[in-house]
Design a protein around this motif. Structure first.
Motif, short mmCIF file in Angstrom:
data_model
loop_
_atom_site.label_atom_id
_atom_site.label_comp_id
_atom_site.label_asym_id
_atom_site.label_seq_id
_atom_site.Cartn_x
_atom_site.Cartn_y
_atom_site.Cartn_z
N GLY A 144 -9.27 23.26 6.09
CA GLY A 144 -8.29 23.62 7.10
C GLY A 144 -7.09 22.68 7.07
N THR A 145 -6.04 23.05 7.81
CA THR A 145 -4.78 22.31 7.75
C THR A 145 -4.67 21.21 8.80
OG1 THR A 145 -3.69 23.87 9.27
CG2 THR A 145 -3.60 24.36 6.90
N GLU A 146 -5.68 21.07 9.66
CA GLU A 146 -5.57 20.10 10.75
C GLU A 146 -5.37 18.68 10.23
OE1 GLU A 146 -7.97 22.26 10.42
OE2 GLU A 146 -7.75 23.65 12.11
N LYS A 147 -5.94 18.38 9.07
CA LYS A 147 -5.87 17.02 8.55
C LYS A 147 -5.14 16.97 7.21
CE LYS A 147 -10.15 15.58 10.86
NZ LYS A 147 -11.50 15.00 10.69
N ASN A 148 -4.16 17.88 7.02
CA ASN A 148 -3.51 17.93 5.71
C ASN A 148 -2.72 16.67 5.40
OD1 ASN A 148 -1.41 18.35 7.45
ND2 ASN A 148 -0.73 20.27 6.53
N GLU A 149 -2.17 16.00 6.43
CA GLU A 149 -1.43 14.76 6.19
C GLU A 149 -2.37 13.66 5.69
OE1 GLU A 149 -1.30 16.38 9.06
OE2 GLU A 149 0.79 17.06 9.32
N LEU A 150 -3.55 13.58 6.31
CA LEU A 150 -4.53 12.58 5.88
C LEU A 150 -5.03 12.88 4.47
CD1 LEU A 150 -6.37 10.17 6.44
CD2 LEU A 150 -8.00 11.74 7.53
N ILE A 151 -5.27 14.15 4.19
CA ILE A 151 -5.74 14.55 2.87
C ILE A 151 -4.69 14.22 1.81
CG2 ILE A 151 -6.36 16.50 1.40
CD1 ILE A 151 -7.62 17.80 3.88
N LEU A 152 -3.41 14.47 2.14
CA LEU A 152 -2.33 14.16 1.21
C LEU A 152 -2.25 12.66 0.95
CD1 LEU A 152 0.07 15.08 -0.49
CD2 LEU A 152 1.51 14.89 1.56
N LEU A 153 -2.42 11.88 2.01
CA LEU A 153 -2.38 10.42 1.87
C LEU A 153 -3.51 9.93 0.97
CD1 LEU A 153 -1.15 7.69 2.70
CD2 LEU A 153 -2.68 7.71 4.69
N LEU A 154 -4.71 10.45 1.21
CA LEU A 154 -5.87 10.04 0.41
C LEU A 154 -5.72 10.48 -1.05
CD1 LEU A 154 -8.80 10.80 2.89
CD2 LEU A 154 -7.84 8.57 2.31
N SER A 155 -5.17 11.67 -1.26
CA SER A 155 -4.98 12.14 -2.62
C SER A 155 -3.91 11.33 -3.36
CB SER A 155 -4.60 13.63 -2.64
OG SER A 155 -3.40 13.86 -1.93
N THR A 156 -2.93 10.83 -2.60
CA THR A 156 -1.92 9.96 -3.19
C THR A 156 -2.55 8.66 -3.67
OG1 THR A 156 -0.21 10.89 -1.74
CG2 THR A 156 0.28 8.79 -2.80
N PHE A 157 -3.43 8.09 -2.84
CA PHE A 157 -4.16 6.89 -3.27
C PHE A 157 -5.05 7.21 -4.48
CE2 PHE A 157 -3.42 5.27 1.14
CZ PHE A 157 -2.76 4.10 0.77
N GLY A 158 -5.55 8.44 -4.53
CA GLY A 158 -6.35 8.86 -5.68
C GLY A 158 -5.53 8.84 -6.96
N ALA A 159 -4.25 9.22 -6.87
CA ALA A 159 -3.38 9.19 -8.04
C ALA A 159 -3.20 7.76 -8.54
CB ALA A 159 -2.02 9.80 -7.70
N ILE A 160 -3.07 6.84 -7.60
CA ILE A 160 -2.94 5.43 -7.98
C ILE A 160 -4.23 4.94 -8.62
CG2 ILE A 160 -2.55 3.09 -7.10
CD1 ILE A 160 -0.87 4.38 -4.85
N GLY A 161 -5.36 5.38 -8.06
CA GLY A 161 -6.66 5.02 -8.62
C GLY A 161 -6.81 5.52 -10.05
N MET A 162 -6.33 6.75 -10.30
CA MET A 162 -6.40 7.30 -11.65
C MET A 162 -5.60 6.46 -12.62
SD MET A 162 -4.95 10.95 -13.13
CE MET A 162 -3.27 10.34 -12.95
N GLN A 163 -4.41 6.02 -12.18
CA GLN A 163 -3.58 5.18 -13.04
C GLN A 163 -4.28 3.86 -13.36
OE1 GLN A 163 -1.28 7.25 -14.40
NE2 GLN A 163 0.36 5.79 -14.06
N LEU A 164 -4.97 3.31 -12.38
CA LEU A 164 -5.71 2.06 -12.62
C LEU A 164 -6.82 2.27 -13.65
CD1 LEU A 164 -6.04 0.70 -8.96
CD2 LEU A 164 -4.79 -0.39 -10.84
N LEU A 165 -7.53 3.40 -13.54
CA LEU A 165 -8.59 3.70 -14.50
C LEU A 165 -8.03 3.90 -15.90
CD1 LEU A 165 -10.83 6.15 -12.43
CD2 LEU A 165 -11.37 3.79 -13.07
N LEU A 166 -6.90 4.59 -15.99
CA LEU A 166 -6.28 4.80 -17.29
C LEU A 166 -5.78 3.48 -17.88
CD1 LEU A 166 -4.23 8.07 -16.67
CD2 LEU A 166 -6.20 7.80 -18.18
N ALA A 167 -5.22 2.64 -17.03
CA ALA A 167 -4.75 1.33 -17.50
C ALA A 167 -5.90 0.50 -18.04
CB ALA A 167 -4.04 0.59 -16.37
N ALA A 168 -7.06 0.59 -17.36
CA ALA A 168 -8.24 -0.14 -17.83
C ALA A 168 -8.77 0.46 -19.12
CB ALA A 168 -9.32 -0.12 -16.75
N GLY A 169 -8.81 1.78 -19.19
CA GLY A 169 -9.34 2.45 -20.37
C GLY A 169 -8.47 2.29 -21.60
N LEU A 170 -7.17 2.15 -21.39
CA LEU A 170 -6.23 2.02 -22.50
C LEU A 170 -5.80 0.59 -22.77
CD1 LEU A 170 -3.93 5.09 -21.67
CD2 LEU A 170 -5.66 4.96 -23.47
#
Length: 211
Positions: A143-169
Motif C-alpha cells: 500500500g501507499t501509506e508508507k511509500n516515503e519510508l519505503i523509498l528512503l529504505l530502497s535508497t539506502f539499499g542502492a548505497i548498500g549495493m554500491q558497497l557490495l560491488l566495491a568490495a567485490g571488485l
C-alpha cells in the motif's frame, strides 16, 4: 497506453513543475560553486524527478483510479508497463536537466573530465533505477501509506549495493573504492537489470491484487 502514461504524468504535474524549478536552481548554482560538486548536482537532479512516482501512486489510491483502471480493456501487464514507461520519461527529464547543468558549468569556464561528468549521471541513474525497482513492487504489495519510508529504505539499499560491488571488485580497483569508474558502471548496469526484473515482479503482484 498513451492515455495511461498521460494520466500518470498529469497526476504528478505539480510535483514535476517543482522538480523542474529545483533542478533549474541547482543548474544555475553550478555557475558559482566548485566544479567538483557538479556530479552531485546532476545525481540529485535526476533523482528529484523519480521521487514523483510516489505521488502518482498516492494520487491513484486517493482518486480510486487504481480500482477503475483494472476495469479498462487493457491487461494488468499494460497497466504496470505504463507506470514503468512513465518512470523512464521522468528519468529522461532528469537527464535533460543534468545536461543543462553541464552546459552552465562549461559556460562558467569550469573544466571537467568526461569521467567526472559521467559520474553524476551514473550515480543518479543507479540511485533512481534501484530505488524504484525496490519501491514500486513493495508499494503495490503493502500500500501507499508508507511509500516515503519505503523509498528512503530502497535508497539506502542502492548505497548498500554500491558497497557490495566495491568490495567485490576491489581486486580490480586497487582496493574498495565506491567512486571507481568500474564500480559506478557496474552499479548502473545492476540497477537497470533490477529495474527490468522489477517489472515482472510488479506484474505478478498486480495480477494477484483485487484493489
Amino acid at each position: 497506453m498513451r492515455g495511461l502514461i498521460r494520466n500518470n504524468l498529469y497526476s504528478m504535474e505539480s510535483n514535476i513543475i517543482l522538480a523542474f524549478a529545483l533542478s533549474a536552481f541547482l543548474a544555475v548554482s553550478s555557475l558559482f560553486i566548485s566544479p567538483a560538486a557538479t556530479p552531485f548536482i546532476i545525481a540529485v537532479q535526476i533523482f528529484l524527478f523519480v521521487v514523483n512516482i510516489g505521488t502518482s501512486l498516492r494520487a491513484d489510491e486517493i482518486s480510486k483510479w487504481s480500482k477503475y483502471e483494472i476495469t479498462l480493456p487493457v491487461s494488468r501487464s499494460t497497466l504496470v508497463l505504463a507506470k514503468y514507461i512513465s518512470i523512464v520519461l521522468l528519468l529522461l527529464l532528469g537527464i535533460l536537466m543534468g545536461t543543462v547543468t553541464i552546459l552552465f558549468s562549461l559556460i562558467s569556464g569550469h573544466s571537467m573530465s568526461l569521467s567526472t561528468l559521467f559520474r553524476g549521471f551514473e550515480v543518479g541513474l543507479t540511485l533512481s533505477f534501484f530505488s524504484i525497482a525496490v519501491m514500486y513492487p513493495l508499494v503495490l504489495k503493502l500500500g501507499t501509506e508508507k511509500n516515503e519510508l519505503i523509498l528512503l529504505l530502497s535508497t539506502f539499499g542502492a548505497i548498500g549495493m554500491q558497497l557490495l560491488l566495491a568490495a567485490g571488485l576491489s581486486k580490480w580497483t586497487g582496493g574498495m573504492n565506491m567512486r571507481h569508474p568500474l564500480v559506478e558502471a557496474a552499479g548502473t548496469v545492476a540497477a537497470i537489470l533490477l529495474f527490468f526484473i522489477s517489472y515482472f515482479v510488479s506484474v505478478k503482484i498486480h495480477k494477484s491484487k483485487e484493489f
